[in-house]
Design a protein around this motif. Structure first.
Motif, PDB file in Angstrom:
ATOM      1  N   VAL A 153       0.862  -1.177   0.000  1.00  0.00           N
ATOM      2  CA  VAL A 153       0.000   0.000   0.000  1.00  0.00           C
ATOM      3  C   VAL A 153       0.901   1.231   0.000  1.00  0.00           C
ATOM      4  O   VAL A 153       1.940   1.234   0.650  1.00  0.00           O
ATOM      5  N   ALA A 176      -0.743  -2.031   8.081  1.00  0.00           N
ATOM      6  CA  ALA A 176      -0.435  -2.654   6.788  1.00  0.00           C
ATOM      7  C   ALA A 176       0.548  -3.799   7.003  1.00  0.00           C
ATOM      8  O   ALA A 176       0.361  -4.913   6.505  1.00  0.00           O
ATOM      9  N   SER A 181       1.304  -6.557   4.411  1.00  0.00           N
ATOM     10  CA  SER A 181       1.516  -5.687   3.259  1.00  0.00           C
ATOM     11  C   SER A 181       2.771  -4.835   3.439  1.00  0.00           C
ATOM     12  O   SER A 181       3.114  -4.440   4.549  1.00  0.00           O
ATOM     13  N   ALA A 261       2.129   0.266  -5.910  1.00  0.00           N
ATOM     14  CA  ALA A 261       1.249  -0.125  -4.806  1.00  0.00           C
ATOM     15  C   ALA A 261      -0.103  -0.605  -5.310  1.00  0.00           C
ATOM     16  O   ALA A 261      -0.600  -0.142  -6.334  1.00  0.00           O
ATOM     17  N   ALA A 263      -2.837  -0.051  -3.720  1.00  0.00           N
ATOM     18  CA  ALA A 263      -3.763   1.043  -3.423  1.00  0.00           C
ATOM     19  C   ALA A 263      -2.939   2.206  -2.887  1.00  0.00           C
ATOM     20  O   ALA A 263      -1.877   2.003  -2.301  1.00  0.00           O
ATOM     21  N   ARG A 287      -6.203   2.150 -10.015  1.00  0.00           N
ATOM     22  CA  ARG A 287      -5.926   1.642  -8.667  1.00  0.00           C
ATOM     23  C   ARG A 287      -6.841   2.357  -7.670  1.00  0.00           C
ATOM     24  O   ARG A 287      -7.112   3.547  -7.818  1.00  0.00           O
ATOM     25  N   GLN A 322      -8.475   0.329   5.308  1.00  0.00           N
ATOM     26  CA  GLN A 322      -7.305   0.338   4.431  1.00  0.00           C
ATOM     27  C   GLN A 322      -7.137  -1.022   3.753  1.00  0.00           C
ATOM     28  O   GLN A 322      -6.939  -1.104   2.527  1.00  0.00           O
ATOM     29  N   LEU A 326      -7.388  -2.208  -0.170  1.00  0.00           N
ATOM     30  CA  LEU A 326      -6.277  -2.890  -0.826  1.00  0.00           C
ATOM     31  C   LEU A 326      -6.726  -4.199  -1.466  1.00  0.00           C
ATOM     32  O   LEU A 326      -6.301  -4.555  -2.562  1.00  0.00           O
TER      33      LEU A 326
END
Lengths: 416, 416
Positions: A153, A176, A181, A261, A263, A287, A322, A326
């Motif tokens: 992300v 994340a 992530s 990324a 997102a 995205r 978030q 994603l």
């Protein structure tokens, strides 16, 4: 095989110095050609992308090297060039066609242990290909290049961040990481720096994309941070060592952040923040873009709110949201019905569980915890027939929310 | 003419007492019938709306008065009633069919100088008709009923407002007034109270819509505020005097706030705030809804952010944006293109003026305020042909942003 005007052993040594051992002549030529292109063009030069895409980096480099410079071009009174697109492109590239600069790019890589990554490498992040003709022609990388293909992300935002923005950036970056992530950002002061730091502190992977070369870290105050990222994560740039960051390169760098990324989330951004540019690159790429709102009284959130008003972005307020963004759980594309309305909402229950005609609410409203009431009394007070009230009371007594006494019905208090 | 079971002079006196002088017998019957319906039904009873819409309030009242009560209805095991829709509706209404309560409603109006407003009155706000069968059958009003038809914005929000929310509510209410708009709200603590207060303090018009009767103001702590609104603005309810506010009536009251106002703005709302219910009523009516964002760390803004994520609402951060919403300048309907993207944005310039290929930015990046550079030098550093650079420099020198010296070009510093 192409004549670079250098002894073959020198070429081999240069390429080896950029982290590319045991290459064939063809692979070496590809690497040198890509390095040449990264020296000659400004980031995002679509003409170079088209040419390299059409004939390959090596043939494109041959065209460039063999062209009798300078070419003559006239300018119209408005500063626009006359001539064909190809002539104009060559007009841009030829002034930079200098062997010494290519050698210097390789020497800088060797000195800083940077690796030259090209699209044919298995570690090349396929996500960058979504940029089409504007994809980087090569990447100069310090650190673990395998991270570039990890789910990630982008957390971006204002350099002039507030304590609020930094707090949120930290939470989202840590979240994340704990959800598996990586965190991509631009290495700048403020939100970027906090996102990288929190990712590192959580033992996670982080990717810094720079506008200038990876030989000298910018901003200078982030020398230590970027050095740590190069050790525990990866620092990349499409510009060769020795390239200074310019405003134009910052704007183009943003497209790489957006493309790498899955997102992009803007944590805090003033009205003219470059983070909004990153968000728009992400939208152009299809995205998902998340926007963290803030107080309307904060200039550092004004750009976020402008995006929320005018672009198909999603309001993001938590780690869960978030990760949903994603994973593509929230899409801003294709979930409008004919009237342009969002068709479904995850928060349909914000005002409470289903009670279509409100009868449960109304009966509970009417009941008292102590004074017992007859069904007829409740019916009158609720505005419903005694028969219906009896049914509702029956259902509620099964849930132990009301009690039938000798003189009528009472509500069970909380904890009664 | 209908027999209300009262001397005609009594009926005339009752109607006069509710601010309705010099009426014909038919007008009086209409007023008494509407009063009866406001006593008998709970707010938003669609069956009553359909019946009254079909045969008129007077004939509908006659049906109700002449029905041999009680009617027998059975309940199924799940608490649902058996019987036709009409039987079920009568089952709700008959227990409340009491002459004494209608008389009391009129007496309460006389005592508090409340006026009974019915749809045939010129002051009846046409906007309420958008509620269809769920429109109020009558309104009991204290204050200037002509305000009900003024252009207005609803400002609603959490009772548990923060200083931030109250500040924004105050700004928006004052801004609405200075732009010629009235402010509608629910008279509650927190955002509602602040919106009313700021409207009054700005010398503007404000409308409080209550869930209970207008004879006794709720909440008690707003007795003084609501008294001032009754004097300088207007306080209305569809429930007759003596009616207690219940949760159900609060939820139904919200539909009237949403219908009266041209747009509804939620200033601050927790996840279960009733203000979200008002916003959803507004959306159901096709009225624009604005949401004021706040810090994601504030529970008092969580409901606002949930709306921003899941509903076709507009982020509102200023008085200008509020007025744009009210004027319909921002619509959330019909401005999605085929992909569900918002098609245009008022903030397209958030990252600066148009400079499509960035050449102005890039040339200015390359120039120095003191060290003069040749066109060839600039061309190499920018990555563009000298011919093009010459054109751009020419254009920039016309704007006085660059200067040509004997040894080359320099950038003009700010204020140089």
């Amino acid at each position: 095989m192409i004549d670079w005007g250098l002894p073959e052993s020198t070429v081999a040594a240069l390429v080896r110095g950029a982290g590319r051992a045991g290459e064939s002549v063809a692979e070496r030529d590809e690497a040198v050609a890509r390095a040449l292109w990264s020296v000659v063009v400004e980031p995002g030069d679509g003409d170079a992308g088209v040419l390299v895409g059409a004939v390959g980096a090596i043939e494109a480099a041959r065209t460039l090297l063999e062209h009798p410079a300078p070419i003559s071009l006239a300018t119209a009174t408005d500063g626009e060039l006359t001539g064909s697109a190809a002539e104009r492109a060559l007009g841009r590239w030829l002034p930079r066609r200098r062997q010494a600069d290519v050698v210097r790019a390789f020497e800088s890589a060797a000195r800083t242990r940077a690796r030259l990554l090209v699209p044919s490498d298995p570690e090349w992040p396929a996500a960058l290909d979504d940029l089409g003709a504007h994809a980087p022609l090569a990447l100069w990388c310090r650190g673990d290049v395998t991270l570039l293909s990890r789910p990630s992300v982008a957390l971006v935002g204002a350099r002039a961040a507030t304590g609020y923005g930094e707090h949120v950036a930290m939470e989202l970056a840590a979240g994340a990481v704990s959800n598996g992530s990586a965190v991509v950002s631009g290495g700048a002061y403020g939100i970027d720096g906090m996102a990288h730091r929190a990712a590192l502190a959580s033992g996670g992977d982080t990717i810094a994309v720079l506008a200038g070369g990876v030989d000298r870290f910018y901003p200078a105050g982030h020398e230590a941070l970027l050095t740590r990222i190069a050790q525990q994560g990866v620092v990349v740039s499409e510009a060769p060592g020795g390239t200074a960051p310019t405003r134009w390169r910052f704007l183009q760098r943003n497209r790489c952040i957006a493309a790498l990324a899955g997102a992009t989330i803007v944590v805090e951004a003033g009205r003219r923040s470059g983070a909004l540019n990153t968000a728009r690159h992400a939208l152009d790429l299809g995205r998902p873009v998340g926007i963290v709102p803030g107080p309307v009284t904060s200039a550092s959130s004004a750009g976020c709110h402008a995006m929320l008003r005018d672009y198909p972005v999603v309001c993001v307020t938590s780690v869960a949201e978030q990760m949903e963004l994603l994973r593509g759980g929230v899409s801003t594309i294709g979930d409008c019905d004919g009237d342009g309305r969002r068709v479904s909402g995850a928060n349909d229950d914000v005002v409470g569980p289903r009670d279509p005609d409100g009868m449960v609410t109304r009966v509970l409203d009417a009941l008292r915890p102590r004074r017992a009431q007859s069904v007829e009394e409740i019916a009158r007070s609720v505005g419903e027939s005694p028969a219906r009230i009896r049914g509702v009371l029956g259902a509620l007594s099964l849930e132990d929310r009301v009690v039938s006494k000798a003189d009528g019905w009472v509500r069970r208090g909380p904890g009664a």
